[in-house]
Design an enzyme around this catalytic site. Structure first.
Site, mmCIF file in Angstrom:
data_model
loop_
_atom_site.group_PDB
_atom_site.id
_atom_site.type_symbol
_atom_site.label_atom_id
_atom_site.label_comp_id
_atom_site.label_asym_id
_atom_site.label_seq_id
_atom_site.Cartn_x
_atom_site.Cartn_y
_atom_site.Cartn_z
ATOM 1 N N GLY A 228 -57.477 24.398 42.532
ATOM 2 C CA GLY A 228 -57.301 24.984 41.211
ATOM 3 C C GLY A 228 -56.583 26.316 41.297
ATOM 4 C CD GLN B 147 -56.516 32.246 41.199
ATOM 5 O OE1 GLN B 147 -56.565 31.160 40.630
ATOM 6 N NE2 GLN B 147 -56.939 32.425 42.431
ATOM 7 C CB CYS C 15 -61.433 32.195 45.051
ATOM 8 S SG CYS C 15 -60.306 32.873 43.820
ATOM 9 C CG LEU C 16 -56.041 29.111 46.166
ATOM 10 C CD1 LEU C 16 -54.924 28.469 45.365
ATOM 11 C CD2 LEU C 16 -55.948 28.725 47.635
ATOM 12 C CG HIS D 178 -63.472 29.173 40.723
ATOM 13 N ND1 HIS D 178 -64.161 29.765 41.756
ATOM 14 C CD2 HIS D 178 -62.220 29.681 40.787
ATOM 15 C CE1 HIS D 178 -63.343 30.575 42.406
ATOM 16 N NE2 HIS D 178 -62.163 30.544 41.841
ATOM 17 C CD GLU D 179 -59.243 27.784 39.180
ATOM 18 O OE1 GLU D 179 -58.677 28.875 38.953
ATOM 19 O OE2 GLU D 179 -59.529 27.415 40.332
ATOM 20 C CG HIS E 101 -59.573 33.013 38.282
ATOM 21 N ND1 HIS E 101 -59.473 34.151 39.044
ATOM 22 C CD2 HIS E 101 -59.855 32.009 39.147
ATOM 23 C CE1 HIS E 101 -59.682 33.848 40.316
ATOM 24 N NE2 HIS E 101 -59.927 32.548 40.419
HETATM 25 NI NI NI Z 1 -60.327 31.439 42.142
#
Ligand code: NI
Length: 172
Positions: free
Chosen positions: A46, A51, A94-95, A136-137, A140
Site C-alpha cells: 500500500g 508518502q 510502512c514504506l 493503515h493507509e 496516512h
Molecule cells: Ni505506511
C-alpha cells in the site's frame, strides 16, 4: 508513469492532513498510476499520496504485491471508513519506516467508501490484510503514522532509530 521518491519519517510532509480530491481528472489518474508503480517498485502492499509529498486523499493497495498471486490493485480516492468491526493485532510495516515492523491494534473488518479511478463511487467490505492495509493507509491521509499507534517506549525507540538513519543518509 514514473517512480516517485517515498518520504521517510521524520519528514514533516508525512504529518500534513490530505485534502479532498475535487475531480478525478487525467492529472489525478496519472498520479494514481505513479503511486501504483512506486508501490510495486518498493515493494509494498500500500501507498498513500502524502508518502510521496502529495497532500491529497488518495491511496493504492495491492495485497498481492510482492507475491506470485494475481494483481489485486485497488485505487481509493476520497476514502471514508464507514464501519469498523472487531479487534485484531497485526504486525505492520510502512514504506516510510523501512525495516521496522510493529504490532498494532486494528479493527478486524472495515467498510470503506471511495471513488475509483473512473471517478465512480464504490463501497467495499474488507477483512484480513486488506482491512489492515485500508486502515493503515487511511491513517496516512490524516497525518497519523504507525509510530503513533505503538507504546511510548517503542515510539521513542523508532523515533531515535529513524532520526539516526536520516542523519546518516544526509552525510556526504
Ligand atoms: Ni505506511
Amino acid at each position: 508513469m514514473a517512480i516517485r521518491t517515498i518520504l521517510r519519517y521524520p519528514d514533516k510532509r508525512l504529518r500534513v492532513k490530505a485534502e479532498t480530491v475535487t475531480a478525478v481528472d487525467d492529472a489525478v489518474r496519472a498520479l494514481c498510476e505513479d503511486m501504483a508503480e512506486t508501490m510495486y517498485a518498493a515493494p509494498g502492499v500500500g501507498l498513500a499520496a502524502p508518502q510521496i509529498g502529495v497532500a491529497l486523499k488518495i491511496f493504492v493497495i495491492d495485497v498481492a504485491s510482492g507475491s506470485d498471486d494475481p494483481s489485486e490493485l485497488r485505487y481509493f480516492i476520497n476514502p471514508e471508513i464507514t464501519r469498523r468491526v472487531g479487534e485484531v493485532v497485526w504486525e505492520e510495516g510502512c514504506l516510510s519506516f523501512p525495516g521496522i515492523h510493529e504490532e498494532i491494534d486494528r479493527a478486524e473488518q472495515v467498510t470503506v467508501r471511495a471513488l475509483g479511478l473512473d471517478g465512480q463511487p464504490f463501497e467495499l467490505d474488507a477483512d484480513g490484510l486488506l482491512a489492515i492495509a485500508i486502515q493503515h493507509e487511511y491513517d496516512h491521509l490524516d497525518g497519523t503514522l504507525m509510530v503513533d499507534r505503538v507504546s511510548l517506549l517503542k515510539r521513542r525507540m523508532i523515533d531515535r532509530e529513524m532520526k539516526k538513519r536520516a542523519l546518516q543518509d544526509a552525510r556526504p
